[in-house]
Scaffold this motif. Sequence first.
Motif, mmCIF file in Angstrom:
data_model
loop_
_atom_site.group_PDB
_atom_site.id
_atom_site.type_symbol
_atom_site.label_atom_id
_atom_site.label_comp_id
_atom_site.label_asym_id
_atom_site.label_seq_id
_atom_site.Cartn_x
_atom_site.Cartn_y
_atom_site.Cartn_z
ATOM 1 N N VAL A 101 0.547 -1.093 -0.037
ATOM 2 C CA VAL A 101 -0.113 -0.157 -0.372
ATOM 3 C C VAL A 101 0.934 1.033 -0.204
ATOM 4 C CG1 VAL A 101 -1.846 1.408 1.545
ATOM 5 C CG2 VAL A 101 -1.789 -1.419 1.376
ATOM 6 N N HIS A 102 0.758 2.073 -1.070
ATOM 7 C CA HIS A 102 1.556 2.935 -1.090
ATOM 8 C C HIS A 102 0.885 4.737 -0.737
ATOM 9 C CE1 HIS A 102 4.313 1.073 -3.842
ATOM 10 N NE2 HIS A 102 3.121 0.379 -4.208
ATOM 11 N N GLY A 103 0.944 5.343 -0.114
ATOM 12 C CA GLY A 103 0.590 6.077 0.619
ATOM 13 C C GLY A 103 0.200 7.641 0.229
ATOM 14 N N CYS A 104 -0.168 7.343 -1.075
ATOM 15 C CA CYS A 104 -0.376 8.486 -1.596
ATOM 16 C C CYS A 104 -2.071 7.553 -3.036
ATOM 17 C CB CYS A 104 0.909 8.507 -3.395
ATOM 18 S SG CYS A 104 1.424 7.304 -3.501
ATOM 19 N N GLY A 105 -2.351 9.181 -4.152
ATOM 20 C CA GLY A 105 -2.969 8.684 -4.345
ATOM 21 C C GLY A 105 -2.807 8.526 -6.152
ATOM 22 N N MET A 106 -2.963 7.871 -7.624
ATOM 23 C CA MET A 106 -3.176 7.404 -8.507
ATOM 24 C C MET A 106 -2.122 8.669 -8.935
ATOM 25 S SD MET A 106 -5.867 6.483 -11.829
ATOM 26 C CE MET A 106 -5.111 5.723 -13.047
ATOM 27 N N LEU A 162 1.610 7.366 -10.150
ATOM 28 C CA LEU A 162 2.090 7.471 -11.265
ATOM 29 C C LEU A 162 3.517 7.550 -11.676
ATOM 30 C CD1 LEU A 162 -0.946 6.716 -13.115
ATOM 31 C CD2 LEU A 162 0.029 5.190 -13.122
ATOM 32 N N VAL A 163 2.898 9.387 -11.312
ATOM 33 C CA VAL A 163 4.117 10.209 -11.504
ATOM 34 C C VAL A 163 6.216 9.274 -11.107
ATOM 35 C CG1 VAL A 163 6.003 12.039 -11.274
ATOM 36 C CG2 VAL A 163 3.471 11.573 -11.810
ATOM 37 N N ARG A 164 5.628 8.556 -9.789
ATOM 38 C CA ARG A 164 7.017 8.204 -9.359
ATOM 39 C C ARG A 164 7.213 6.609 -9.750
ATOM 40 N NH1 ARG A 164 4.984 7.899 -3.081
ATOM 41 N NH2 ARG A 164 7.724 6.994 -2.745
ATOM 42 N N LEU A 165 5.863 5.535 -9.788
ATOM 43 C CA LEU A 165 6.298 4.787 -10.662
ATOM 44 C C LEU A 165 7.234 4.690 -12.130
ATOM 45 C CD1 LEU A 165 5.862 2.054 -11.361
ATOM 46 C CD2 LEU A 165 4.137 2.728 -12.469
ATOM 47 N N PHE A 166 6.949 6.081 -12.610
ATOM 48 C CA PHE A 166 7.843 6.679 -14.122
ATOM 49 C C PHE A 166 9.078 7.271 -14.133
ATOM 50 C CE2 PHE A 166 3.298 6.434 -15.715
ATOM 51 C CZ PHE A 166 3.564 4.418 -16.286
ATOM 52 N N ARG A 167 9.759 7.642 -12.878
ATOM 53 C CA ARG A 167 10.859 7.754 -12.368
ATOM 54 C C ARG A 167 12.035 6.765 -11.868
ATOM 55 N NH1 ARG A 167 9.032 13.310 -8.983
ATOM 56 N NH2 ARG A 167 8.152 15.227 -11.013
ATOM 57 N N GLY A 168 11.023 5.777 -12.049
ATOM 58 C CA GLY A 168 11.625 4.605 -11.575
ATOM 59 C C GLY A 168 12.040 4.401 -9.607
ATOM 60 N N GLU A 169 10.917 5.498 -8.706
ATOM 61 C CA GLU A 169 11.325 5.328 -6.693
ATOM 62 C C GLU A 169 10.397 3.808 -6.661
ATOM 63 O OE1 GLU A 169 9.055 8.731 -5.920
ATOM 64 O OE2 GLU A 169 10.587 10.390 -7.561
ATOM 65 N N PHE A 170 10.187 3.045 -7.446
ATOM 66 C CA PHE A 170 9.273 1.872 -5.936
ATOM 67 C C PHE A 170 10.232 0.864 -7.136
ATOM 68 C CE2 PHE A 170 5.075 4.390 -6.647
ATOM 69 C CZ PHE A 170 5.547 4.610 -5.560
ATOM 70 N N ASP A 171 10.719 0.168 -6.427
ATOM 71 C CA ASP A 171 12.239 -0.956 -6.878
ATOM 72 C C ASP A 171 10.866 -1.961 -7.749
ATOM 73 O OD1 ASP A 171 14.202 0.486 -6.534
ATOM 74 O OD2 ASP A 171 14.951 -0.045 -4.696
ATOM 75 N N ASP A 172 9.888 -2.053 -6.748
ATOM 76 C CA ASP A 172 8.941 -3.440 -6.689
ATOM 77 C C ASP A 172 8.463 -3.522 -8.307
ATOM 78 O OD1 ASP A 172 8.088 -1.671 -5.871
ATOM 79 O OD2 ASP A 172 5.749 -2.607 -4.675
ATOM 80 N N MET A 173 8.686 -2.676 -8.900
ATOM 81 C CA MET A 173 7.796 -1.987 -10.136
ATOM 82 C C MET A 173 7.847 -1.464 -10.758
ATOM 83 S SD MET A 173 4.175 -3.531 -10.119
ATOM 84 C CE MET A 173 2.826 -1.629 -10.329
ATOM 85 N N ARG A 174 8.993 -1.213 -10.997
ATOM 86 C CA ARG A 174 10.455 -0.063 -11.720
ATOM 87 C C ARG A 174 9.514 -0.838 -13.677
ATOM 88 N NH1 ARG A 174 14.245 2.463 -11.015
ATOM 89 N NH2 ARG A 174 14.675 1.098 -8.790
ATOM 90 N N ALA A 175 9.282 0.506 -14.535
ATOM 91 C CA ALA A 175 9.478 0.155 -15.887
ATOM 92 C C ALA A 175 10.511 0.092 -16.092
ATOM 93 C CB ALA A 175 8.540 1.246 -16.072
ATOM 94 N N ASP A 176 10.594 -0.287 -17.917
ATOM 95 C CA ASP A 176 11.895 -0.356 -18.784
ATOM 96 C C ASP A 176 12.119 0.312 -18.363
ATOM 97 O OD1 ASP A 176 11.168 -3.060 -18.465
ATOM 98 O OD2 ASP A 176 11.006 -3.048 -20.439
#
Length: 349
Positions: free
Chosen positions: A95-100, A104-118
């Motif tokens: 569970v991440h303490g932020c909204g959608m 998404l911004v943090r995801l595509f910046r590569g801040e989540f190691d367990d959900m890193r995009a290419d």
Amino acid sequence: MATYGDGEVDAFLTFLVPEWAESAVPSGAMAEETAEARRMWREKPPVGYGSPAAPPAIAWGVNARGDLLCWVTGERDSGRWPVAVWSRGSLAWHVHGCGMLEYLVRLFRGEFDDMRADDGVRRFVHDSPTKNFIFGGLVMTILSDFLREYATPVMSAAGFKKKGAEYRFTNEAGDSAFLTFSTTRIDPEACVLFATCSFVPEPYWAWLNRRQAEDKFPPTDASGVLAAYSVLPPDAFAHAPASSGLARARWAFSDRNRSDVGTGLAGQLKTEELPRIERLLMRPGLLAEITSSRSPSVRRWGEVQSELVLMADHYTTPQQEMLLAAPDLDDTFRRDYREWVAKRATSGE
């Protein structure tokens, strides 16, 4: 969603929205993935959250690894809903303490190691060009006609019953297999669809409904899936044959190649999928698939838990206790399993 609609980011992340349905029952990928998310929430809730009868989860995305991205809907204000991710790799919620949007911004910046995009620039392919194509449920009509012509004859001959875009077969042991077709609206020039085989063994359905009296169990449906796999199209019929993950599982046809794709699907169902379904409807066959190292895995629950529940009627008490000693099981599961097995043995006498 109101501005851009559904779509996907390259072949990494697919966004879900409610689908047009032939009835009042929710349908489409969003409803299916939400049912799956709620099932996993009930079985293994996030740390700090309970396991209510109606888990507060709504799926809004699926990534290429099959992880589910959800809103946690506990707040009245939807703008405050945090994001929860069910990881197929770790079989756990995060569970991440932020909204959608922030997620998404943090995801595509590569801040989540367990959900890193290419690596690379992300491109969102939205659905707005296809509005006229899907108006009034046209995609559902196109899919329905396609299945009636090509899939139904094969599946009906094998004993499957059709309801909507789903085919179901239940064997004498009460174990069910479902072949479900769903569309995704990402190409204005083609009908793009997924085909998924899901397996709901009778012991697992009984486990999910263990807190109810047996005569009160709801009819078995695909929300109780213990194992599933995507029916992969050959390159010639794939929407994105060079892709991997979820995107590679997409079939696609247009007026130009409808007959070729339909004939290819019918042939694949008859020669490949139905024999595999028959094998996986036998519990030893399903167990072998669940416990194999094959990737991607068909299992949708923990390996040890799946084996214990699937083989509850076949394993002796010492065999069960040996598996229950696995360190990754928690005491609540051990207690519930022992109580359920004892109750099941009593009811079967």
